[in-house]
Design a protein around this motif. Structure first.
Motif, mmCIF file in Angstrom:
data_model
loop_
_atom_site.group_PDB
_atom_site.id
_atom_site.type_symbol
_atom_site.label_atom_id
_atom_site.label_comp_id
_atom_site.label_asym_id
_atom_site.label_seq_id
_atom_site.Cartn_x
_atom_site.Cartn_y
_atom_site.Cartn_z
ATOM 1 N N LEU A 66 0.589 -1.279 -0.084
ATOM 2 C CA LEU A 66 0.096 -0.032 0.096
ATOM 3 C C LEU A 66 0.970 1.155 -0.084
ATOM 4 N N ASN A 67 0.748 2.037 -0.879
ATOM 5 C CA ASN A 67 1.403 3.339 -1.033
ATOM 6 C C ASN A 67 0.229 4.445 -0.987
ATOM 7 N N LYS A 68 0.176 5.049 0.137
ATOM 8 C CA LYS A 68 -0.864 5.978 0.519
ATOM 9 C C LYS A 68 -0.392 7.408 -0.297
ATOM 10 N N THR A 69 0.726 7.605 -0.701
ATOM 11 C CA THR A 69 1.256 8.695 -0.998
ATOM 12 C C THR A 69 0.522 9.005 -2.381
ATOM 13 N N VAL A 70 0.907 7.911 -3.164
ATOM 14 C CA VAL A 70 0.064 7.823 -4.532
ATOM 15 C C VAL A 70 -1.012 7.162 -4.696
ATOM 16 N N LYS A 71 -1.614 6.638 -3.614
ATOM 17 C CA LYS A 71 -3.008 6.154 -3.579
ATOM 18 C C LYS A 71 -2.990 5.173 -4.566
ATOM 19 N N HIS A 72 -2.127 3.933 -4.316
ATOM 20 C CA HIS A 72 -1.799 2.848 -5.053
ATOM 21 C C HIS A 72 -1.515 1.565 -4.124
ATOM 22 N N LEU A 73 -2.203 0.409 -4.622
ATOM 23 C CA LEU A 73 -2.095 -0.987 -4.057
ATOM 24 C C LEU A 73 -1.620 -1.837 -5.058
ATOM 25 N N SER A 74 -0.998 -2.870 -4.575
ATOM 26 C CA SER A 74 -0.535 -3.761 -5.509
ATOM 27 C C SER A 74 -0.616 -5.229 -4.772
ATOM 28 N N LEU A 75 -0.750 -6.223 -5.784
ATOM 29 C CA LEU A 75 -0.999 -7.634 -5.123
ATOM 30 C C LEU A 75 0.212 -8.087 -5.745
ATOM 31 N N GLN A 76 1.152 -8.832 -5.112
ATOM 32 C CA GLN A 76 2.237 -9.777 -5.686
ATOM 33 C C GLN A 76 1.876 -11.470 -5.227
ATOM 34 N N ILE A 77 1.849 -12.098 -6.456
ATOM 35 C CA ILE A 77 1.783 -13.299 -6.319
ATOM 36 C C ILE A 77 3.154 -14.103 -6.629
ATOM 37 N N ALA A 78 3.487 -14.796 -5.484
ATOM 38 C CA ALA A 78 4.964 -15.270 -5.963
ATOM 39 C C ALA A 78 4.851 -16.780 -6.463
ATOM 40 N N ALA A 79 5.738 -17.304 -7.473
ATOM 41 C CA ALA A 79 5.757 -18.349 -8.040
ATOM 42 C C ALA A 79 4.206 -18.943 -8.480
ATOM 43 N N THR A 80 3.798 -17.982 -9.626
ATOM 44 C CA THR A 80 2.465 -18.328 -9.863
ATOM 45 C C THR A 80 2.093 -19.560 -10.539
ATOM 46 N N GLN A 81 0.958 -20.155 -10.271
ATOM 47 C CA GLN A 81 0.512 -21.349 -10.618
ATOM 48 C C GLN A 81 -0.653 -21.344 -11.461
ATOM 49 N N PRO A 82 -1.105 -22.569 -12.357
ATOM 50 C CA PRO A 82 -2.087 -22.496 -13.007
ATOM 51 C C PRO A 82 -3.361 -22.048 -12.295
ATOM 52 N N GLY A 83 -3.430 -22.675 -11.149
ATOM 53 C CA GLY A 83 -4.611 -22.209 -10.327
ATOM 54 C C GLY A 83 -4.793 -20.804 -9.802
ATOM 55 N N ASP A 84 -3.870 -20.184 -10.169
ATOM 56 C CA ASP A 84 -4.064 -18.746 -9.839
ATOM 57 C C ASP A 84 -4.761 -17.901 -10.907
ATOM 58 N N SER A 85 -5.029 -18.634 -12.153
ATOM 59 C CA SER A 85 -5.829 -17.947 -12.870
ATOM 60 C C SER A 85 -7.160 -17.631 -12.719
ATOM 61 N N ALA A 86 -7.565 -16.324 -12.701
ATOM 62 C CA ALA A 86 -8.726 -15.864 -12.455
ATOM 63 C C ALA A 86 -8.712 -14.347 -12.670
ATOM 64 N N VAL A 87 -9.774 -13.686 -12.121
ATOM 65 C CA VAL A 87 -10.000 -12.254 -12.439
ATOM 66 C C VAL A 87 -9.638 -11.879 -10.755
ATOM 67 N N TYR A 88 -8.760 -10.851 -10.629
ATOM 68 C CA TYR A 88 -8.444 -10.387 -9.369
ATOM 69 C C TYR A 88 -8.955 -8.955 -9.307
ATOM 70 N N PHE A 89 -9.549 -8.450 -8.225
ATOM 71 C CA PHE A 89 -9.932 -6.972 -8.150
ATOM 72 C C PHE A 89 -9.840 -6.550 -6.400
ATOM 73 N N CYS A 90 -9.518 -5.317 -6.714
ATOM 74 C CA CYS A 90 -9.305 -4.656 -5.294
ATOM 75 C C CYS A 90 -10.748 -3.935 -4.938
ATOM 76 N N ALA A 91 -10.468 -3.733 -3.471
ATOM 77 C CA ALA A 91 -11.922 -3.075 -3.063
ATOM 78 C C ALA A 91 -11.181 -2.132 -1.840
ATOM 79 N N GLU A 92 -11.875 -0.730 -1.750
ATOM 80 C CA GLU A 92 -11.542 0.031 -0.717
ATOM 81 C C GLU A 92 -12.712 0.303 0.315
ATOM 82 N N PHE A 93 -12.550 0.421 1.429
ATOM 83 C CA PHE A 93 -13.637 0.658 2.422
ATOM 84 C C PHE A 93 -13.704 1.994 2.597
#
Lengths: 113, 114
Positions: A66-93
């Motif tokens: 989370l980088n609040k200065t630039v309002k940026h969020l990232s998700l890092q997935i290590a050693a990506t596997q076939p089961g990781d195939s999907a749609v990923y989305f973020c949400a803010e509260f």
């Protein structure tokens, strides 16, 4: 206005490589963020969350930054596997006034064999 | 594990019909939500409820109503279905109202209005 967006609609990654999915948010009053994974035909599934008093949080093979200065969020997935195939989305509260979640449109992750 | 169930996975209805979508959660969560999900638009909030018999409009409440008579059950009602209500409908619940916390989603109901 309020918005949660994603920089890339589709991300293709070689199996075993690391994946990075990005998200921009516009509301500085948000203090809680979630990453969801949605497989085809299924409801969104919680992956990891982070509160605004943190910069980084790690889970199993996943890290959220989370980088609040630039309002940026990232998700890092290590050693990506076939089961990781999907749609990923973020949400803010949002805690100012409405107490609601705002969702991004999603990034489709494709894992190449 | 929290379980959120929705009454139907697929529904096909005709224009003008009254449609009921049911959602049940089994973890005594205070909050329940109804979203619709359309390609390129993400999840949009229709209605939510933070207590029995309480409801609040979300971003797109027009054409919908909700009912929460019991804590575990949250129903979405399309009074007169229209073709532009063809969508994936997702129900979710979360533990408490104040402060951010995880939302648990059901499997979704894909509604087609002909």
């Amino acid at each position: 206005g309020e918005s949660v967006g994603l920089h890339l609609p589709t991300l293709s990654v070689q199996e075993g490589d690391n994946s990075i999915i990005n998200c921009a948010y516009s509301n500085s009053a948000s203090d809680y963020f979630i990453w969801y994974k949605q497989e085809s035909g299924k409801g969104p599934q919680f992956i990891i969350d982070i509160r605004s008093n943190m910069d980084k949080r790690q889970g199993q093979r996943v890290t959220v930054l989370l980088n609040k200065t630039v309002k940026h969020l990232s998700l890092q997935i290590a050693a990506t596997q076939p089961g990781d195939s999907a749609v990923y989305f973020c949400a803010e509260f949002l805690t100012s006034g409405t107490y609601k979640y705002i969702f991004g449109t999603g990034t489709r992750l494709k894992v190449l064999a | 594990d929290v379980k959120v169930t929705q009454s139907s996975r697929y529904l096909v209805k005709r224009t003008g019909e009254k449609v009921f979508l049911e959602c049940v959660q089994d973890m005594d969560h205070e909050n329940m939500f109804w979203y619709r999900q359309d390609p390129g638009l993400g999840l949009r909030l229709i209605y939510f409820s933070y207590d029995v018999k309480m409801k609040e409009k979300g971003d797109i409440p027009e054409g919908y109503s909700v009912s929460r008579e019991k804590k575990e059950r949250f129903s979405l009602i399309l009074e007169s279905a229209s073709t532009n209500q063809t969508s994936m409908y997702l129900c979710a619940s979360s533990l408490w109202r104040w402060g951010g916390n995880e939302q648990f989603f059901g499997p979704g109901t894909r509604l087609t209005v002909l």
